[in-house]
Design an enzyme around this catalytic site. Structure first.
Site, mmCIF file in Angstrom:
data_model
loop_
_atom_site.group_PDB
_atom_site.id
_atom_site.type_symbol
_atom_site.label_atom_id
_atom_site.label_comp_id
_atom_site.label_asym_id
_atom_site.label_seq_id
_atom_site.Cartn_x
_atom_site.Cartn_y
_atom_site.Cartn_z
ATOM 1 N N ASP A 11 0.345 -7.626 0.282
ATOM 2 C CA ASP A 11 0.744 -6.274 0.671
ATOM 3 C C ASP A 11 2.265 -6.146 0.725
ATOM 4 O O ASP A 11 2.867 -6.126 1.795
ATOM 5 C CB ASP A 11 0.125 -5.917 2.028
ATOM 6 C CG ASP A 11 0.225 -4.427 2.347
ATOM 7 O OD1 ASP A 11 0.702 -3.669 1.478
ATOM 8 O OD2 ASP A 11 -0.181 -4.027 3.458
ATOM 9 N N SER B 35 1.857 -4.371 7.844
ATOM 10 C CA SER B 35 0.731 -4.004 6.985
ATOM 11 C C SER B 35 -0.223 -3.050 7.691
ATOM 12 O O SER B 35 -0.393 -1.908 7.284
ATOM 13 C CB SER B 35 -0.018 -5.261 6.534
ATOM 14 O OG SER B 35 -1.157 -4.924 5.755
ATOM 15 N N SER C 146 4.331 1.301 8.629
ATOM 16 C CA SER C 146 4.006 0.410 7.508
ATOM 17 C C SER C 146 5.249 0.039 6.706
ATOM 18 O O SER C 146 6.099 0.882 6.404
ATOM 19 C CB SER C 146 3.013 1.088 6.557
ATOM 20 O OG SER C 146 1.694 0.741 6.871
ATOM 21 N N HIS D 266 0.829 -1.207 0.000
ATOM 22 C CA HIS D 266 0.000 0.000 0.000
ATOM 23 C C HIS D 266 0.863 1.257 0.000
ATOM 24 O O HIS D 266 0.415 2.319 -0.447
ATOM 25 C CB HIS D 266 -0.987 0.000 1.175
ATOM 26 C CG HIS D 266 -0.388 0.004 2.532
ATOM 27 N ND1 HIS D 266 -0.111 -1.150 3.237
ATOM 28 C CD2 HIS D 266 -0.004 1.028 3.339
ATOM 29 C CE1 HIS D 266 0.399 -0.827 4.421
ATOM 30 N NE2 HIS D 266 0.479 0.480 4.500
ATOM 31 N N GLY E 156 3.109 5.247 9.984
ATOM 32 C CA GLY E 156 4.504 5.485 9.630
ATOM 33 C C GLY E 156 5.344 4.228 9.749
ATOM 34 O O GLY E 156 6.435 4.147 9.178
#
Length: 460
Positions: A254, A352, A337, A224, A335
């Site tokens: 992801d 994720s 991720s 993402h 932040g």
């Protein structure tokens, strides 16, 4: 005593002697329970895979628990329990096989779509555990409950305090909480480490793991994040360009692969521990329930916890549904991720999303890194610590683990690829040559330096 009596007595003595000889062998019978073994997660995965194969896949998953880290194997019968106990594992007779649990997950995936929900296989409860966030109203909860009830006791539902969301940060979320990780920008030549901040045109994410793609330097992060920005920099202003997305997959999975702009970049295969030290990464591995893990992220730094479930499906809303994730009780915030989930020197996953924060705690979901490596063709180039042969091994292979695989020093105690159908385990990672400069800057510019100054804290 006549001759006939003597013959009978002699025969009886022979029988008794035979019994005396056989008794020790009976004591060594494989069906006799053995004290539970203390095992590393590598050894647990290997033993679980062996037991699952011996029982023809008719098991209910496995996990490790207790201060001594015992393997607990879910089985479907007392006979199977005796066979498990004879191998030094703890047997737990359960109702549901892993095949049944996986079928249940597939049923929910195809019949229910409710934003703000997640479900996963919890082998400790031998159920599919459903988490519902605060955005799910009563009508949608009722629909979900009806679907769960149709699976006849296979599903448990828990209402969580918080909202399920992806963990990239936009401009409004970039203020860091107290105790957050400091922003660290690596030089162009050294690259960054796992857990360092990366910035797109809008989002802030974290670098996952440095990898090699057909000889070129690259890194993994969340899909993402890769969808949100094509170009990534090591500073907020974008004045230090870092890399360009070459593959991004979200939803369903992801992960994204970002290639460094400078082909001469020599990033270390290491994770930033946000204390001036780094953890070298030697290979990729599958998660297992009960595994002690750590997560590094650009917002909250280094956090730790435990893998709680596998094969998670997460519905972030807007059609963004991701399957096959790892669930943990490690906290994370916007932040973080894309940041790395790891145990010892093994790469496990990419951050994720989740529920909660690092003040109240929460649940966080991770993309398995083995899936990302297999899909992109990237490899983790490990440092040569004397336990591998310096040759890259594709993710998911059972080759090449040998002595180097044991993050806790268990020489040769590594697993092959235990099937996720049996509740988890580990595959192998990627071995390779030293990619960093051994005269690096201590934050992990080189693999050799990372080993000398990095924290070798073993959480597995």
């Amino acid at each position: 005593m006549n001759k006939r009596t003597g013959l009978i007595a002699g025969a009886a003595a022979t029988v008794v002697a035979g019994v005396a000889i056989l008794l020790p062998n009976a004591d060594a019978s494989p069906s006799k329970p053995q004290p539970p073994k203390t095992v590393s997660w590598q050894a647990a995965a290997k033993l679980a895979a062996s037991l699952d194969a011996e029982l023809g896949g008719k098991t209910g998953g496995w996990y490790t628990e207790g201060p001594d880290s015992h393997l607990v194997m879910n089985v479907l019968s007392q006979d199977a329990a005796r066979r498990v106990e004879s191998q030094g594992a703890v047997a737990k007779v359960v109702r549901n096989s892993m095949a049944t649990l996986h079928d249940g997950v597939r049923t929910l995936n195809t019949t229910v779509s409710v934003s703000g929900t997640a479900w996963s296989i919890d082998p400790k409860k031998n159920r599919i555990a459903v988490v519902v966030d605060v955005t799910v109203d009563d009508e949608k909860l009722a629909a979900l409950t009806r679907a769960a009830d149709s699976l006849k006791g296979l599903v448990s539902i828990e209402r969580a305090k918080g909202q399920l969301k992806r963990l990239d940060a936009d401009d409004n979320q970039r203020s860091k909480p107290s105790g957050a990780a400091p922003e660290r920008s690596g030089s162009t030549a050294a690259g960054l480490l796992g857990g360092d901040a990366i910035f797109g045109q809008g989002p802030q994410c974290s670098l996952g793991f440095n990898v090699t793609l057909q000889g070129a330097p690259a890194f993994l992060t969340a899909g993402h994040c890769g969808n949100a920005a094509k170009a990534w920099a090591s500073d907020r202003a974008g004045k230090k360009p870092l890399g360009t997305v070459v593959d991004s997959q979200f939803p369903s999975t992801d992960f994204a692969l970002v290639q460094y702009n400078d082909p001469n970049t020599k990033p270390a295969s290491a994770v930033d521990l946000h204390n001036g030290k780094s953890q070298p990464i030697q290979q990729a591995a599958e998660a297992a329930v009960g595994m002690k893990v750590q997560r590094s992220g650009s917002t909250t730094g280094l956090q730790e916890g435990t893998v709680t479930a596998l094969d998670a499906t997460v519905n972030y809303g807007g059609g963004d549904i991701v399957t096959g994730l790892i669930q943990t009780d490690v906290c994370a915030e916007p932040g973080d991720s894309g940041g790395p989930l790891f145990t010892g020197d093994s790469a496990i996953g990419l951050t994720s999303g989740g529920i909660g924060d690092c003040k109240r705690g929460g649940q966080t979901f991770f993309q398995p890194v083995t899936t990302a490596l297999a899909a992109t063709g990237a490899t983790i180039e490990a440092c040569d610590t004397g336990g591998n042969d310096g040759e890259a091994v594709p993710a998911g292979s059972s080759e090449g683990l040998g002595k180097a695989a044991g993050a806790d020093g268990d020489s040769g105690d590594a697993a092959g690829s235990a099937s996720s159908e049996s509740g988890g385990g580990m595959g192998s990672g990627s071995y390779g040559n030293v990619t960093g400069d051994p005269n690096g800057d201590g934050a992990g510019a080189g693999c050799e330096n990372g080993h000398q100054q990095g924290s070798k804290r073993n959480t597995g």
